[in-house]
Design an enzyme around this catalytic site. Structure first.
Site, PDB file in Angstrom:
ATOM      1  N   ASN A 170      -3.233   1.578  -9.605  1.00  0.00           N
ATOM      2  CA  ASN A 170      -3.188   1.265  -8.175  1.00  0.00           C
ATOM      3  C   ASN A 170      -1.755   0.956  -7.784  1.00  0.00           C
ATOM      4  OD1 ASN A 170      -4.217   0.566  -5.572  1.00  0.00           O
ATOM      5  ND2 ASN A 170      -4.096  -1.596  -6.116  1.00  0.00           N
TER       6      ASN A 170
ATOM      7  N   HIS B 154       0.227  -1.605  -5.088  1.00  0.00           N
ATOM      8  CA  HIS B 154      -0.016  -2.741  -4.211  1.00  0.00           C
ATOM      9  C   HIS B 154       1.309  -3.112  -3.537  1.00  0.00           C
ATOM     10  CE1 HIS B 154      -1.851  -6.353  -2.690  1.00  0.00           C
ATOM     11  NE2 HIS B 154      -0.817  -7.044  -3.126  1.00  0.00           N
TER      12      HIS B 154
ATOM     13  N   SER C 221       4.256  -2.607  -6.204  1.00  0.00           N
ATOM     14  CA  SER C 221       4.001  -2.606  -7.653  1.00  0.00           C
ATOM     15  C   SER C 221       2.916  -1.584  -8.002  1.00  0.00           C
ATOM     16  CB  SER C 221       3.483  -3.979  -8.099  1.00  0.00           C
ATOM     17  OG  SER C 221       4.314  -5.030  -7.657  1.00  0.00           O
TER      18      SER C 221
ATOM     19  N   ASP D 196      -5.842  -7.023  -8.156  1.00  0.00           N
ATOM     20  CA  ASP D 196      -4.372  -6.923  -8.202  1.00  0.00           C
ATOM     21  C   ASP D 196      -3.750  -7.709  -9.364  1.00  0.00           C
ATOM     22  OD1 ASP D 196      -4.503  -5.378  -5.884  1.00  0.00           O
ATOM     23  OD2 ASP D 196      -4.309  -7.115  -4.570  1.00  0.00           O
TER      24      ASP D 196
HETATM   25  C1  GRF Z   1      -0.031   1.895   0.746  1.00  0.00           C
HETATM   26  O1  GRF Z   1       0.910   1.164   1.451  1.00  0.00           O
HETATM   27  C2  GRF Z   1      -0.425   1.152  -0.510  1.00  0.00           C
HETATM   28  O2  GRF Z   1       0.478   0.179  -0.921  1.00  0.00           O
HETATM   29  C3  GRF Z   1      -1.694   0.459  -0.150  1.00  0.00           C
HETATM   30  O3  GRF Z   1      -2.314   1.306   0.778  1.00  0.00           O
HETATM   31  C4  GRF Z   1      -1.332   2.047   1.495  1.00  0.00           C
HETATM   32  C5  GRF Z   1      -1.841   3.467   1.578  1.00  0.00           C
HETATM   33  O4  GRF Z   1      -1.220   4.230   2.562  1.00  0.00           O
HETATM   34  N1  GRF Z   1      -2.469   0.190  -1.344  1.00  0.00           N
HETATM   35  P1  GRF Z   1      -1.610   5.741   2.850  1.00  0.00           P
HETATM   36  O5  GRF Z   1      -3.058   5.797   3.288  1.00  0.00           O
HETATM   37  O6  GRF Z   1      -1.391   6.526   1.586  1.00  0.00           O
HETATM   38  O7  GRF Z   1      -0.684   6.200   3.934  1.00  0.00           O
END
Ligand code: GRF
Length: 216
Positions: free
Chosen positions: A107, A109, A136, A145
């Site tokens: 993932n 985050h 991260s 997380d």
């Molecule tokens: C990203 O900012 C990521 O950090 C978070 O969700 C967002 C996804 O953005 N987990 P997108 O839908 O890929 O534009």
């Protein structure tokens, strides 16, 4: 041989787009499928445009989390992926699901973990008076997380930053960081196996700090 991945998302899919674009620039990644829990996720449109099979597993159609996650797993497992990439997937995943994909589920985050787990990370970083923020990439474990952090990208918080401007600048860095981490996995520089992270064979005890302007 390309790494086979399934991407899970809920929203706009700009991270997915960064994988699609990086693939065109040589990232050895085969995106077997994109799965969304929201039927109207913009990411599904991006996937279709790139010729990637899409699936919608709408969580609102399931009475309980366990049956939703079972349907999600059934969908993913058809592709037998090496890696499951969460890219803005906005559902908390339960223990059995996470255990099933142990060491194959990553993932991103938008915070410098272990700071600011959960939501609203950009506002919380600004309100805490932090000078620095970032994002991260981490292994997904049962606790939200909290899995081992693989790599981070950092950026300064500017005096006039709002949560929105900081979110935008953070995302731009994420678009560089996330495909790079997947490249390390695909090229076998980074291994997620046997319960620990290894970088070129050595156990990784602190996250890799990725500097998009230079080398790792
Ligand atoms: C990203 O900012 C990521 O950090 C978070 O969700 C967002 C996804 O953005 N987990 P997108 O839908 O890929 O534009």
């Amino acid at each position: 041989m390309a790494l086979k991945a399934v991407v899970l998302l809920s929203g706009e899919g700009t991270l997915l787009q960064s994988f699609i674009d990086s693939r065109e620039q040589g990232l050895p990644l085969e995106i077997c499928a994109v799965v969304s829990n929201r039927p109207n996720a913009g990411g599904l449109v991006r996937a279709k445009r790139a010729g990637i099979p899409t699936h919608n597993v709408d969580h609102t159609q399931f009475a309980e989390r366990a049956s939703f996650e079972q349907a999600l797993s059934d969908c993913i497992d058809k592709y037998n992926p090496d890696l499951i990439i969460l890219a803005g997937f906005m559902r908390i995943l339960g223990g059995p699901f996470v255990d099933h994909y142990r060491n194959r589920l990553i993932n991103i985050h938008p915070a410098l973990l272990p700071k600011y787990k959960g939501l609203d990370t950009h506002r919380r970083a600004i309100e805490s008076g932090d000078k620095e923020h970032g994002s991260s990439v981490h292994l997904v474990t049962r606790e939200l997380d909290s899995g081992s952090v693989i790599a981070q990208v950092k950026l300064p918080i500017l005096p006039d930053d709002t949560p929105e401007t900081l979110a935008t600048r953070t995302k731009m860095k994420e678009h560089l960081l996330y495909p790079e981490v997947v490249r390390w996995i695909a090229e076998k520089k980074l291994s997620l196996c046997s319960g620990e992270l290894r970088w070129q064979g050595r156990v990784l005890t602190t996250p890799i700090i990725f500097n998009p302007d230079g080398e790792k």
